[in-house]
Design an enzyme around this catalytic site. Structure first.
Site, PDB file in Angstrom:
ATOM      1  N   ASP A 106      -9.591  14.439 104.787  1.00  0.00           N
ATOM      2  CA  ASP A 106      -7.979  13.901 104.611  1.00  0.00           C
ATOM      3  C   ASP A 106      -7.667  14.633 105.792  1.00  0.00           C
ATOM      4  O   ASP A 106      -8.186  16.004 105.176  1.00  0.00           O
ATOM      5  CB  ASP A 106      -7.476  14.360 103.354  1.00  0.00           C
ATOM      6  CG  ASP A 106      -5.891  13.874 102.873  1.00  0.00           C
ATOM      7  OD1 ASP A 106      -5.729  13.688 104.042  1.00  0.00           O
ATOM      8  OD2 ASP A 106      -5.283  13.804 102.421  1.00  0.00           O
ATOM      9  N   TRP A 146      -0.104  10.780 102.253  1.00  0.00           N
ATOM     10  CA  TRP A 146      -0.643   9.660 101.155  1.00  0.00           C
ATOM     11  C   TRP A 146      -0.750   8.494 101.865  1.00  0.00           C
ATOM     12  O   TRP A 146      -1.548   7.883 101.362  1.00  0.00           O
ATOM     13  CB  TRP A 146       0.388  10.048  99.789  1.00  0.00           C
ATOM     14  CG  TRP A 146      -0.178  10.740  99.531  1.00  0.00           C
ATOM     15  CD1 TRP A 146       1.015  12.367  98.962  1.00  0.00           C
ATOM     16  CD2 TRP A 146      -0.831  11.412  98.314  1.00  0.00           C
ATOM     17  NE1 TRP A 146       0.673  13.244  98.379  1.00  0.00           N
ATOM     18  CE2 TRP A 146      -0.667  12.891  97.391  1.00  0.00           C
ATOM     19  CE3 TRP A 146      -2.194  10.748  98.387  1.00  0.00           C
ATOM     20  CZ2 TRP A 146      -1.680  13.659  96.949  1.00  0.00           C
ATOM     21  CZ3 TRP A 146      -3.203  11.511  97.677  1.00  0.00           C
ATOM     22  CH2 TRP A 146      -2.605  12.940  96.446  1.00  0.00           C
ATOM     23  N   GLN A 148      -5.008  11.971  90.393  1.00  0.00           N
ATOM     24  CA  GLN A 148      -4.750  11.007  91.220  1.00  0.00           C
ATOM     25  C   GLN A 148      -4.437   9.428  91.270  1.00  0.00           C
ATOM     26  O   GLN A 148      -4.286   8.401  91.592  1.00  0.00           O
ATOM     27  CB  GLN A 148      -6.556  11.029  91.963  1.00  0.00           C
ATOM     28  CG  GLN A 148      -7.394  12.012  92.428  1.00  0.00           C
ATOM     29  CD  GLN A 148      -6.064  12.098  94.197  1.00  0.00           C
ATOM     30  OE1 GLN A 148      -4.955  11.890  94.437  1.00  0.00           O
ATOM     31  NE2 GLN A 148      -5.464  14.391  93.580  1.00  0.00           N
ATOM     32  N   TRP A 176      -4.314   9.578  95.000  1.00  0.00           N
ATOM     33  CA  TRP A 176      -4.733   8.667  95.520  1.00  0.00           C
ATOM     34  C   TRP A 176      -4.617   7.115  95.164  1.00  0.00           C
ATOM     35  O   TRP A 176      -4.911   6.043  96.156  1.00  0.00           O
ATOM     36  CB  TRP A 176      -6.359   9.276  96.139  1.00  0.00           C
ATOM     37  CG  TRP A 176      -6.678   8.316  96.851  1.00  0.00           C
ATOM     38  CD1 TRP A 176      -6.418   8.140  98.070  1.00  0.00           C
ATOM     39  CD2 TRP A 176      -7.826   7.902  96.930  1.00  0.00           C
ATOM     40  NE1 TRP A 176      -7.515   7.087  99.050  1.00  0.00           N
ATOM     41  CE2 TRP A 176      -8.731   7.422  98.800  1.00  0.00           C
ATOM     42  CE3 TRP A 176      -9.637   8.228  95.725  1.00  0.00           C
ATOM     43  CZ2 TRP A 176     -10.176   6.698  98.317  1.00  0.00           C
ATOM     44  CZ3 TRP A 176     -10.284   7.811  96.067  1.00  0.00           C
ATOM     45  CH2 TRP A 176     -10.668   6.794  97.441  1.00  0.00           C
ATOM     46  N   LYS A 201      -5.879  26.881  82.182  1.00  0.00           N
ATOM     47  CA  LYS A 201      -6.516  26.333  83.870  1.00  0.00           C
ATOM     48  C   LYS A 201      -6.666  27.219  84.387  1.00  0.00           C
ATOM     49  O   LYS A 201      -6.765  28.952  84.019  1.00  0.00           O
ATOM     50  CB  LYS A 201      -5.219  25.710  83.824  1.00  0.00           C
ATOM     51  CG  LYS A 201      -4.035  26.770  84.170  1.00  0.00           C
ATOM     52  CD  LYS A 201      -3.237  26.320  85.163  1.00  0.00           C
ATOM     53  CE  LYS A 201      -1.989  26.084  84.563  1.00  0.00           C
ATOM     54  NZ  LYS A 201      -0.022  25.686  85.653  1.00  0.00           N
ATOM     55  N   LYS A 237      -6.319  32.074  89.871  1.00  0.00           N
ATOM     56  CA  LYS A 237      -5.883  32.951  90.725  1.00  0.00           C
ATOM     57  C   LYS A 237      -5.766  34.522  89.364  1.00  0.00           C
ATOM     58  O   LYS A 237      -5.837  35.317  89.575  1.00  0.00           O
ATOM     59  CB  LYS A 237      -5.645  33.766  91.519  1.00  0.00           C
ATOM     60  CG  LYS A 237      -6.303  32.763  92.898  1.00  0.00           C
ATOM     61  CD  LYS A 237      -5.089  32.356  94.458  1.00  0.00           C
ATOM     62  CE  LYS A 237      -4.739  30.828  93.897  1.00  0.00           C
ATOM     63  NZ  LYS A 237      -3.939  30.279  93.928  1.00  0.00           N
TER      64      LYS A 237
END
Length: 926
Positions: A95, A529, A559, A563, A596, A599
């Site tokens: 993409d 998208w 997604q 997508w 999760k 950083k």
RNA sequence: GGGCUUGUAGCUCAGCAGGUGAGAGCGCACGCCUGAUAAGCGUGAGGUCGGUGGUUCGAGUCCACCCAGGCCCA
């Protein structure tokens, strides 16, 4: 004499230590030189196709562990299918358009977006994207992922762009595309509309104000004069755009007398509001349902405009007053409820978030200052009841991190309503794995609002629409689209920016409305998208090796909204069905605590580090080991564990190879009938392994593959079978039937294992393959080898049951040996003579095996006593096998120098006085 | 706040449609071997099945609620 020279000890150059970080690049080179992707495709020509369509990663930055998980899963699936009967092409994609690249390009190249020529700017963006395509391509290849890396699909390619605008044209033709004034997320810093996917929520401090709207017409329900409706809002700047106040039709509302004013609020909330306002003297003077109050008219306290009471189910009692300030230009729910009441959509702000003259006295102010000015004005006018600040979750631009606003602008939309029912029906035709994916996307599609396709940016595919200069009518039809497609194919979408509208329209174009011959072009580009959502058409239908629809899409569960959704929309809108038959989703990366990766938590794992320290195959094994349908944990500890597991598998394979140095599968193969019983047992186990593992691959359950194979290596082979047959492999005559029988099993086993593991341990299996005995027609790469089939003739349930029991006895014996080790200093189990005292049932079972028992237990002597014989009191008894007692003694005789068994026969042979009878005979035979 | 979802030994996973004292492998501890040797083998210790309350003769397995996570959205 050194009798060890007379043994058939293991021999191999296959290294015990993998040294993957060094070895893997060599294997990559080998694949490259042999163009392994092409070879596999050639070999599978004509077989049924299995098409996994790659979801394009965004060409920005290096790959992270999420990419790793995704791409390795895809590779496992593709490799499995290509080995087991399918033509499974894999065309990776990227993409390459969109805001993030635009911003990175500006930042990295120090560009001034306003000063630079548009085409030049787009070229820089393209270069930036291509740079990361190349970087990521190398990184993906390094993972061992096999694909058509020389011919990936890129959303910036002319052909791709041409097909994309074709889809847009198709949708426009069907009436699914419209231009509307609608509140959208708007970033005043980036000066663009944002898709829902482009905002993220974070904490923010906002003003919190209570405002009274004077009632001007109470529709006879109460006296208007001196009555007010109280609203609460955290966005004072939207008040100039207020046109209504929403009440819930079923809530109760009360009119509260405070001094000589009356305030209308929800019955459930007025007390806490008055408490906040520090009002103690009050009296409820009337009560109404929301529905009764519909149509009451108030005055906007800032503007010379009415504000009407409307009804909406979206009103809640969680916060505020139950009377919701409504500005259709600044909120989606407001917009939707406003539509029902035909309220005007006001949005008196420019692109940069400054008030326009429409906002009267606030004109020119930025929203932040607008907030202050509005509050001040409200206070001045006596309309402000309360003012404070609150912290709450607020949407921010995912790129620049600035808070975003809702702002109504002219945008191109795809009307989801136009094909929603079709989309919902299409969802049901797809197999979603896990099954809940269907609910997730179904609910999402059922409830989603129209798709805002416009982006006020330059790095993307232009919205291919012209406007008549004379009458302003928009023009998009087959002629303009196919003409543009030709131009795009030749010049890429840059042509849209490089040329004037007159040079982009097909010859002779006339405005269908007024006949005008002068045109201007739309300046918005498409949401990215829409780019990736067009890939099914741009890729699957254009390449001969692919086909539409795809068999499988495989992406992270996010997604469903991304997508999977955009692809579904464009496919249903143009073709009436989903572009995929199956959709498989994986979870997200978390650490060992299930949190999760981020950083700020510092718990991230960089795939590059793992590759450098341990190798890509360890990463691949990690992917295979996890049940990826839920979230996948990664940590240094987990990677270490996989390294250990890897070593176990590798060493098991090494042992197999090391005992095949003198085995020629063409000549030395032993048939099932001639095999020893334990070898038949091992062959049976192997067939069951093939069955289980194949089924697990079919079900995409690679953690089952991993556990099954690992368990097979560690338990069935290493701890049991291989340990038992060592004596036979080492001490028996090299070409004896017994040794060849065992070797036949080893050969079959390594042949099966290397294939079963190939989709997962891509590098290591290639290495193992080179050490397998050469046979006619052996392919250069294990990736060209076929999938093992279950050999039914080896399946024997009775044999399995029998050996389950034998191994149960063995288990008791090892425990007895262990006790002897602790208490008698037994040491090596070959020092032991084991006496078994079974009950009559077990005796009958063991008696025929008597000769084999010592071998199975790996002791020097096993004596089976008749059921009548009483076991000595010191004998070992196990609770889980009550019919057996075991006595361990030191074995009688001397240790044979050759086979290390202790035997009374040692010393009886005059030629070999330090050997047992058996070894002496072996030597004599040789 | 809404949609979807996860929570079994330190780790990765099994536990089939509810039914003998909850399993495997790895890791760990201890030991053996030194002819798979920066390998191999054995024994052992580890779990209130996230929590609470229900349904049931009986629940890790069904229901409700709660807690802690995850993705998406507001």
């Amino acid at each position: 004499m050194d009798y060890s020279k007379t043994l058939n000890l293991p021999r191999t150059d296959f290294p015990m230590r993998a040294n993957l970080p060094q070895r893997e690049p060599e294997i990559l080179k080998f694949w490259e030189e042999h163009d392994i992707y092409r070879q596999v495709q050639e070999a599978n020509k004509g077989k049924p196709k299995f098409i996994l369509h790659d979801g394009p990663p965004y060409a920005n930055g290096h790959i992270h562990l999420g990419h790793t998980l995704n791409k390795i899963l895809k590779d496992i699936i593709v490799k499995y299918h290509s080995m087991n009967g399918y033509d499974a092409p894999y065309v990776p994609g990227w993409d390459t358009h969109g805001l993030p690249i635009e911003q990175q390009a500006i930042k990295d190249l120090g560009l001034n977006r306003r000063a630079i020529d548009v085409v030049e700017f787009r070229n820089r963006c393209r270069d930036y994207a291509l740079k990361y395509v190349n970087i990521q391509r190398e990184e993906f290849k390094r993972l061992g992922v096999r694909g058509d890396w020389e011919h990936p699909y890129l959303t910036l390619e002319p052909e791709y762009e041409a097909i994309q605008i074709g889809i847009f044209g198709e949708m426009a033709k069907k009436g699914y595309i419209y231009k509307g004034l609608k509140p959208v997320y708007w970033c005043t810093d980036c000066e663009t509309a944002l898709a829902e996917a482009e905002v993220e929520y974070g904490e923010r401090r906002s003003p919190s104000i209570y405002v009274k709207f004077p009632v001007v017409d109470a529709r006879g329900l109460f006296e208007a004069e001196g009555s007010f409706i109280v609203i609460w809002t955290t966005t004072p700047w939207t008040l100039p755009a207020n046109v209504a106040i929403a009440l819930h039709p079923e809530f109760k509302y009360v009119l509260v007398q405070v001094g000589d004013e009356r305030y209308l609020m929800a019955a459930e909330l007025y007390r806490q509001v008055l408490e906040l306002l520090a009002i103690k003297d009050y009296q409820v003077v009337a009560a109404f349902t929301g529905a009764e109050l519909e149509g009451v008219l108030c005055r906007n306290p800032l503007m010379d405009r009415d504000s009407v009471v409307i009804l909406g189910e979206h009103v809640t009692l969680e916060q505020g007053t139950g009377c919701v300030h409504t500005a259709p230009g600044h909120g989606l729910e407001d917009y939707e409820v406003g539509m029902r009441y035909n309220l005007p959509v006001l949005s008196p702000l420019d692109d940069r978030g400054h008030f326009t003259p429409e906002a009267g006295q606030f004109a020119g102010l930025f929203i932040e200052d607008g907030n202050k000015a509005v509050v001040k004005e409200l206070e001045a006018r006596g309309a402000l009841l309360h003012f404070s600040f609150i912290k709450h979750q607020y949407p921010h631009c995912w790129r620049c991190k600035h808070p975003v606003i809702f702002r109504a602008t002219e945008q191109w939309f795809a009307s989801i309503d136009g094909f929603r029912q079709q989309a919902l029906a299409a969802i049901k035709e797809v197999k979603w794995i896990p099954a809940w994916g269907e609910d997730r996307i179904y609910n999402m599609v059922a409830e989603r609002s129209d798709w805002c396709i416009s982006r006020q940016r330059t790095w993307g595919v232009p919205i291919p629409i012209f406007y008549c200069v004379d009458c302003g009518k928009e023009i998009i039809n087959d002629a303009t689209i196919s003409h543009l497609q030709e131009l795009f194919r030749e010049f890429g979408s840059n042509v849209w920016f490089a040329r004037e509208a007159q040079d982009l329209v097909p010859e002779g174009l006339k405005c269908p409305a007024c006949g005008g011959r002068e045109f201007r072009k739309e300046t918005d580009i498409m949401d990215v998208w829409f780019d990736s959502g067009s890939s099914h058409a741009a890729v699957l239908t254009t390449r001969p090796e692919l086909g539409w629809p795809a068999d499988l899409y495989l992406e992270g569960s996010d997604q469903h909204r991304g997508w999977f959704n955009s692809s579904l929309s464009t496919a249903v809108a143009t073709r009436g069905r989903a572009p995929y038959r199956q959709v498989l989703t994986h979870g997200f990366l978390v650490d060992e605590e299930g949190r999760k990766m981020s950083k700020s938590l510092g718990n991230g794992i960089d795939p590059a580090d793992v590759i450098r320290e341990k190798g890509a195959d360890v990463l691949r094994l990690w992917v295979a080991s996890a049940d990826y349908r839920r979230d996948v944990a990664a940590s240094p500890g987990i990677m270490q564990q996989l390294t250990e597991a890897y070593r176990k598998i590798r060493n098991t394979c090494r042992f197999l190879l090391a005992n095949l140095y003198d085995y020629d599968p063409e000549k030395d193969r032993i048939s099932r009938e001639e095999m020893l019983e334990i070898d038949r047992w091992a062959m049976d186990k192997l067939q069951r392994l093939v069955g289980r593992v194949t089924q697990a691959y079919e079900d995409y359950e690679f953690h089952v593959v991993y556990h099954t194979i690992h368990n097979f290596c560690a338990v069935d082979l290493s701890a049991v079978y291989l340990d038992i047959i060592k004596d036979r492999l080492y001490t028996w005559p090299a070409a004896s039937r017994g040794r060849r029988s065992a070797q036949t099993v080893l050969y079959e086993t390594i042949n099966v294992l290397v294939r079963l593991l190939t989709p997962i341990l891509a590098f290591t299996t290639e290495e193992i393959w080179r050490y397998l005995p050469a046979t006619p027609g052996k392919p250069v790469s294990v990736q060209l080898a076929g999938w093992p089939q279950v050999q039914d003739e080896y399946l024997d349930d009775e044999l399995q049951a029998r050996w389950d029991k034998i191994l149960q006895v063995r288990d008791v014996v090892t425990r007895a040996l262990e006790r002897a080790r602790q208490e008698q200093g037994l040491g090596n189990s070959l020092n032991a003579a084991v006496h078994l005292y079974p009950d009559s049932g077990l005796y009958r079972f063991l008696q025929p095996l008597e000769e084999e028992l010592a071998t199975i237990f790996i002791v020097s002597l096993a004596v089976l006593h008749s059921p009548g014989e009483e076991a000595p009191a010191t004998a070992f008894a196990a609770e889980d096998l009550p019919g057996l007692k075991v006595l361990v003694e030191m074995a009688p005789g001397e240790k044979c120098e050759r086979c290390w068994m202790v035997s009374p026969t040692v010393g009886r042979d005059t030629d070999h006085p330090t050997l047992c009878k058996r070894c002496a005979a072996v030597l004599r035979q040789a």
